[in-house]
Design a protein around this motif. Structure first.
Motif, PDB file in Angstrom:
ATOM      1  N   HIS A  89       0.832  -1.209   0.000  1.00  0.00           N
ATOM      2  CA  HIS A  89       0.000   0.000   0.000  1.00  0.00           C
ATOM      3  C   HIS A  89       0.865   1.256   0.000  1.00  0.00           C
ATOM      4  O   HIS A  89       0.571   2.225  -0.715  1.00  0.00           O
ATOM      5  CB  HIS A  89      -0.942   0.011   1.205  1.00  0.00           C
ATOM      6  CG  HIS A  89      -2.124  -0.867   1.040  1.00  0.00           C
ATOM      7  ND1 HIS A  89      -3.109  -0.635   0.104  1.00  0.00           N
ATOM      8  CD2 HIS A  89      -2.500  -2.003   1.688  1.00  0.00           C
ATOM      9  CE1 HIS A  89      -4.027  -1.582   0.184  1.00  0.00           C
ATOM     10  NE2 HIS A  89      -3.679  -2.427   1.142  1.00  0.00           N
ATOM     11  N   PHE A  90       1.906   1.236   0.783  1.00  0.00           N
ATOM     12  CA  PHE A  90       2.792   2.406   0.874  1.00  0.00           C
ATOM     13  C   PHE A  90       3.474   2.689  -0.465  1.00  0.00           C
ATOM     14  O   PHE A  90       3.458   3.818  -0.950  1.00  0.00           O
ATOM     15  CB  PHE A  90       3.841   2.192   1.977  1.00  0.00           C
ATOM     16  CG  PHE A  90       4.726   3.363   2.203  1.00  0.00           C
ATOM     17  CD1 PHE A  90       4.262   4.488   2.865  1.00  0.00           C
ATOM     18  CD2 PHE A  90       6.036   3.349   1.753  1.00  0.00           C
ATOM     19  CE1 PHE A  90       5.076   5.580   3.069  1.00  0.00           C
ATOM     20  CE2 PHE A  90       6.868   4.445   1.946  1.00  0.00           C
ATOM     21  CZ  PHE A  90       6.382   5.564   2.613  1.00  0.00           C
ATOM     22  N   ALA A  96      -3.476   6.831   3.148  1.00  0.00           N
ATOM     23  CA  ALA A  96      -2.999   6.387   4.457  1.00  0.00           C
ATOM     24  C   ALA A  96      -4.020   5.509   5.179  1.00  0.00           C
ATOM     25  O   ALA A  96      -3.646   4.607   5.933  1.00  0.00           O
ATOM     26  CB  ALA A  96      -2.632   7.594   5.317  1.00  0.00           C
ATOM     27  N   LEU A  99      -3.730   1.711   5.310  1.00  0.00           N
ATOM     28  CA  LEU A  99      -2.731   1.076   6.169  1.00  0.00           C
ATOM     29  C   LEU A  99      -3.301   0.647   7.518  1.00  0.00           C
ATOM     30  O   LEU A  99      -2.708  -0.192   8.204  1.00  0.00           O
ATOM     31  CB  LEU A  99      -1.545   2.021   6.402  1.00  0.00           C
ATOM     32  CG  LEU A  99      -0.773   2.451   5.162  1.00  0.00           C
ATOM     33  CD1 LEU A  99       0.284   3.470   5.534  1.00  0.00           C
ATOM     34  CD2 LEU A  99      -0.150   1.259   4.477  1.00  0.00           C
TER      35      LEU A  99
END
Length: 132
Positions: A89-90, A96, A99
């Protein structure tokens, strides 16, 4: 094992099991949103089947008594899958908020593993913890 540690273990383990089971089922069913997420991350759709099966099997192993070595593998699998999700995901630039789920499951995995009863540890780990 103290009562406090037992409570921490069961709360973390039950929430971990619910989280892994629910995401495993969603992945096995290949829900539309899940397929969209996994393809956005750059993975093939068939990875959902693999992740779903392993998550459900891991939940069964973590909840059943005995099999301490297999439990270690299940906890490791949960940890690797969720840290892989965080990194994916990052790196892909996901918001955000994406996460939160994987990070929460990492925390629950670590808490459940750390506070597990002696009967759910391998003999090698029992020896190490008794020496300290």
């Amino acid at each position: 094992m103290t009562k406090r540690n037992q409570i921490i273990y069961w709360i973390a383990t039950i929430w971990l099991a619910l989280g892994m089971l629910s995401t495993g089922i969603v992945q096995l069913l290949k829900i539309k949103d899940e397929v969209a997420k996994i393809t956005q991350l750059g993975y093939p759709v068939y990875i959902l089947t693999i992740l779903g099966i392993w998550k459900i099997l891991g939940v069964v192993v973590v909840l059943l008594p005995k099999m301490p070595v297999v439990k270690e593998w299940a906890y490791a699998g949960f940890f690797f899958a969720m840290t892989g999700a965080v990194v994916s995901h990052f790196v892909s630039g996901s918001p955000a908020g994406e996460l939160f789920g994987p990070v929460l499951l990492i925390v629950l995995t670590v808490l459940s593993w750390y506070f597990r009863p002696e009967s759910r540890k391998t003999n090698q780990l029992k020896t190490i913890s008794n020496e300290q």
